[in-house]
Design an enzyme around this catalytic site. Structure first.
Site, PDB file in Angstrom:
ATOM      1  N   LYS A 141       4.965  -1.416   8.280  1.00 35.96           N
ATOM      2  CA  LYS A 141       6.366  -0.927   7.631  1.00 35.96           C
ATOM      3  C   LYS A 141       7.431  -1.989   7.628  1.00 35.96           C
ATOM      4  O   LYS A 141       7.668  -2.678   8.708  1.00 35.96           O
ATOM      5  CB  LYS A 141       6.747   0.501   8.357  1.00 35.96           C
ATOM      6  N   VAL A 162       5.293  -0.633   2.701  1.00 37.37           N
ATOM      7  CA  VAL A 162       4.303  -0.611   3.487  1.00 37.37           C
ATOM      8  C   VAL A 162       3.455  -1.576   3.190  1.00 37.37           C
ATOM      9  O   VAL A 162       2.862  -1.547   1.956  1.00 37.37           O
ATOM     10  CB  VAL A 162       3.581   0.664   3.800  1.00 37.37           C
ATOM     11  N   ILE A 220       0.856  -1.183  -0.084  1.00 33.28           N
ATOM     12  CA  ILE A 220       0.057   0.057   0.228  1.00 33.28           C
ATOM     13  C   ILE A 220       1.035   1.281   0.106  1.00 33.28           C
ATOM     14  O   ILE A 220       0.226   2.386   0.036  1.00 33.28           O
ATOM     15  CB  ILE A 220      -0.754   0.069   1.181  1.00 33.28           C
ATOM     16  N   GLY A 221       2.076   1.241   0.087  1.00 38.21           N
ATOM     17  CA  GLY A 221       2.998   2.298   0.090  1.00 38.21           C
ATOM     18  C   GLY A 221       4.365   1.976  -0.098  1.00 38.21           C
ATOM     19  O   GLY A 221       4.876   0.929   0.308  1.00 38.21           O
ATOM     20  N   PHE A 271      12.368   4.359   3.471  1.00 38.50           N
ATOM     21  CA  PHE A 271      12.670   3.649   4.678  1.00 38.50           C
ATOM     22  C   PHE A 271      12.480   1.902   4.168  1.00 38.50           C
ATOM     23  O   PHE A 271      12.981   1.109   4.807  1.00 38.50           O
ATOM     24  CB  PHE A 271      11.568   3.846   5.691  1.00 38.50           C
ATOM     25  N   ASP A 300       9.714  16.205  10.339  1.00 37.93           N
ATOM     26  CA  ASP A 300       9.151  16.246   9.112  1.00 37.93           C
ATOM     27  C   ASP A 300       7.470  16.353   9.130  1.00 37.93           C
ATOM     28  O   ASP A 300       6.802  15.495   8.641  1.00 37.93           O
ATOM     29  CB  ASP A 300       9.388  14.800   8.582  1.00 37.93           C
ATOM     30  N   GLY A 320       8.527   4.013   0.403  1.00 35.42           N
ATOM     31  CA  GLY A 320       9.353   5.206   1.021  1.00 35.42           C
ATOM     32  C   GLY A 320      10.759   4.884   0.833  1.00 35.42           C
ATOM     33  O   GLY A 320      11.296   3.756   0.590  1.00 35.42           O
TER      34      GLY A 320
END
Length: 363
Positions: free
Chosen positions: A60, A38, A30-31, A35, A156, A33
């Site tokens: 994550k 996700v 779903i995501g 890092f 952030d 990044g």
């Protein structure tokens, strides 16, 4: 042949028998990044009375060898628990992928409402009604005040990191997430020669750009940028399509260039923005000062208020939707969330008699 990433393996169905948790199944991607990735996750026994996780979570994940950012975020979450305006972390777990490699997983609330950035985008560049701006601002402020009272700076803050969590009455409570760049407030006034600069460019404070200083006033500046964006649907800076990052940094750091306060908003709204967007950090209001500002002080985020009835006990079954993820300028970003919070009461602060430090108590 290039080795596939965990995200590619999951998307291709190659991880169907691998990389699940002890009590949860790894779902779709779903995501993404800086890092890692996700995933949606569902508990294996959602009807069990002994389960320790909600039915749906966001996970994550990154290979253990490159998971330092996620592990740092977990350390921050260890201190920032119990506030209904901060994303909840349920724990961490190591799993193994089909190649036998260890994967670090951070288990988090899932945001069925997406992010504040998504909500602003839906306005089509017109911004949100002032009544909505007020209630979202107060909630985020309460989260910021709690973060600062425990000696941390988020570093952030931006609409993409404010997550909308569903309640029983189908309303959404804003929660601050993504603590991958958060840091402890420096007690020493001596400036480090080589300080790390992280965050999202358009939300950086002038002192961050010029002197690499990221302290509580920097978060307040970012809050001002968020509030401005909620009001107008646009960035606080007049960013042209062809403007480079270097040009934007120069614009932010220019001591003579100030953000233009929208003329169409209320007097209290203008004054609130001025308290957040003062160029000099010493002139900016603190989070607790802003909570007493007329723009938000008349609001009551308690049972029966704008956000409706908040969960008191048990787990919710969320609506499973999550938009794309923003990843910009060293930021470990992710649009995450789910929902569980206790009944809220009025915020308050007290002073520790021994230290003399104000301790903000989240409702």
């Amino acid at each position: 042949m290039k080795r596939k990433t965990l995200a590619e393996q999951v998307e291709g169905g190659e991880e169907s028998l691998y990389n699940h948790g002890v009590s949860w199944w790894r779902g779709r991607l779903i995501g993404k990044g800086g890092f890692g990735s996700v995933y949606l996750a569902n508990v294996k026994k959602p009807k069990s009375r002994n389960r320790i996780y909600p039915p749906v979570m966001a996970v994550k994940s990154a290979e253990v060898s490159v998971s330092s950012s996620l592990q740092k975020e977990k350390e921050v979450f260890n201190h920032l628990y119990g506030c209904p305006y901060i994303l909840e972390c349920y724990g961490e777990e190591i799993t193994t992928n089909k190649d036998g490699e260890m994967v670090y997983n951070l288990l988090l609330e899932y945001a069925s409402g997406g992010t504040l950035a998504d909500l602003i985008k839906k306005s089509g560049g017109h911004g949100l009604p002032e009544s909505d701006v007020k209630k979202y601002t107060r909630s985020v402020l309460q989260g910021i005040a709690y973060i600062h009272s425990l000696g941390y700076v988020h570093c952030d803050l931006k609409p993409a990191n404010v997550l909308l969590v569903s309640t029983k009455s189908d309303e959404f409570v804003p929660k601050i997430g993504d603590f991958g760049l958060a840091k402890k407030i420096e007690k020493s006034k001596k400036r480090k020669l080589f300080s790390y600069l992280g965050g999202t460019t358009s939300y950086m404070a002038p002192e961050t750009v010029v002197d690499h200083i990221q302290e509580p006033p920097s978060d307040i500046w970012a809050l001002g940028c968020i509030v401005y964006e909620m009001f107008t649907g646009k960035s606080v800076w007049d960013v042209k399509p062809n403007m480079s990052t270097e040009q934007l940094l120069k614009k932010i750091g220019n001591r003579y260039e100030l953000p233009k306060i929208p003329s169409e908003i209320s007097k209290d709204g203008k004054d609130f923005l001025k308290g957040c967007l003062a160029k000099k950090p010493t002139f900016r209001f603190t989070a607790e000062m802003l909570l007493n500002h007329p723009f938000v002080s008349g609001l009551d985020n308690t049972k029966g208020s704008e956000f409706g009835e908040i969960l008191e006990e048990g787990w919710m079954d969320p609506i499973v939707t999550l938009p794309d993820v923003e990843n910009e300028f060293c930021a470990s970003s992710y649009s995450e969330d789910w929902s569980f919070i206790s009944e809220e009461g009025p915020s308050s602060s007290s002073v520790d008699e021994k230290s003399g430090v104000s301790q903000f108590q989240c409702p």
